[in-house]
Design an enzyme around this catalytic site. Structure first.
Site, PDB file in Angstrom:
ATOM      1  CB  SER A  46     -51.091   9.525  -6.059  1.00 48.93           C
ATOM      2  OG  SER A  46     -52.919   8.672  -6.252  1.00 48.93           O
ATOM      3  CG  ASN A  47     -55.067   8.764  -2.539  1.00 46.41           C
ATOM      4  OD1 ASN A  47     -55.944   7.655  -2.920  1.00 46.41           O
ATOM      5  ND2 ASN A  47     -55.974   9.828  -3.064  1.00 46.41           N
ATOM      6  N   PRO A  48     -53.548   5.899  -2.264  1.00 43.08           N
ATOM      7  CG  PRO A  48     -53.363   4.412  -0.213  1.00 43.08           C
ATOM      8  CD  PRO A  48     -52.927   5.683  -0.491  1.00 43.08           C
TER       9      PRO A  48
ATOM     10  CB  ALA B  89     -58.584   9.320  -2.269  1.00 45.52           C
TER      11      ALA B  89
END
Ligand code: CTP
Ligand code: CA
Length: 231
Positions: free
Chosen positions: A33-35, A100
């Site tokens: 995933s990503n922040p 995102a």
């Protein structure tokens, strides 16, 4: 009813957004995933609502967010997000992609938790590309007589405007919001943002402030003052 669906410059308009990250699981307990926290997307969703629009957010996994007044479709993966967006984008007046989306996912998803050290523990992960939700949505509506205004976001760390302009062209957008995620007070998880909005027609507008202020200004610029659909 007046309070719910009444007044404002976007009254009667349907705005569809994506927001938040996606998760791409490799087994039941691990994911890529990503922040992203979804703050910018949710700020846009609430701003559109307060301008009178009917707002749907296809939302990846985020912490607690203010859901009041919005139609929220919760999703996990890029595949889920693509499916839910493609089912709705044809009826939207505007589609704003702030999510995102993970660009890759593990090629396979193990049905059980992978045990470390056990025979069969992968030494490397094979990744495959996820669907580009925005590009697919753009292709889907391209031939429609009345197609939605298409707005993307570009998260960049270098040559920000050049990369953003390239995405605008490549994905067939009306406008893109270029976001230098390394700038102070911009990017993942912050309450403020600093962006440059580029339109297909060549207009350029710098905006900064709280994510709420920036959200409102983006909508005013792209959907209220000069609705920027390219055709
Ligand atoms: N986007 C999307 N689906 C993806 C990837 C991106 O809908 N699988 C959308 C994002 O929501 C954003 C825009 O496309 O509106 C640009 O996303 P970004 O990650 O900046 O660009 P990419 O095209 O993925 O290129 P790269 O990450 O390589 O810079
Ligand atoms: Ca990407």
């Amino acid at each position: 009813v007046a309070a719910r669906f009444g007044a404002g410059p976007l009254a009667g308009k349907r705005v569809l957004l994506t927001a938040g990250p996606t998760r791409e699981f490799l087994d039941p307990v691990r994911f890529i995933s990503n922040p992203s926290t979804g703050k910018m997307g949710m700020a846009l969703a609430h701003a559109a609502r307060s301008l009178g629009a009917e707002v749907t957010v296809v939302l990846g996994p985020v912490g607690t967010v203010e859901r009041g007044g919005l139609d929220i479709v919760d999703v996990v993966s890029a595949d889920d997000m693509a499916r839910e967006v493609l089912a709705r984008v044809g009826n939207a007046d505007a589609f704003i992609a702030t999510a995102a989306v993970s660009d890759w996912r593990p090629e396979t998803r193990a049905p059980q938790k992978v045990k470390k050290g056990a025979a069969g523990t992968p030494e490397a992960l094979t990744l495959v590309r996820t669907p580009d939700v925005l590009a697919e949505a753009s292709r889907k509506v391209a031939a429609q007589a009345k197609r939605p205004v298409l707005v993307g976001f570009a998260a960049e760390t270098e040559r920000v405007l050049e990369h953003a302009r390239d995405k605008l062209e490549r994905k067939g957008l009306d406008a893109i919001v270029a976001n230098d995620v390394t700038a102070p007070g911009a990017g993942f998880g912050t309450d403020t943002n600093q962006v440059t909005v580029l339109t297909r027609a060549g207009a350029q507008r710098e905006l900064q402030g709280s994510k709420h202020e920036v959200a409102r200004a983006i909508l005013e610029f792209l959907l209220v003052s000069a609705p920027s659909r390219a055709n």
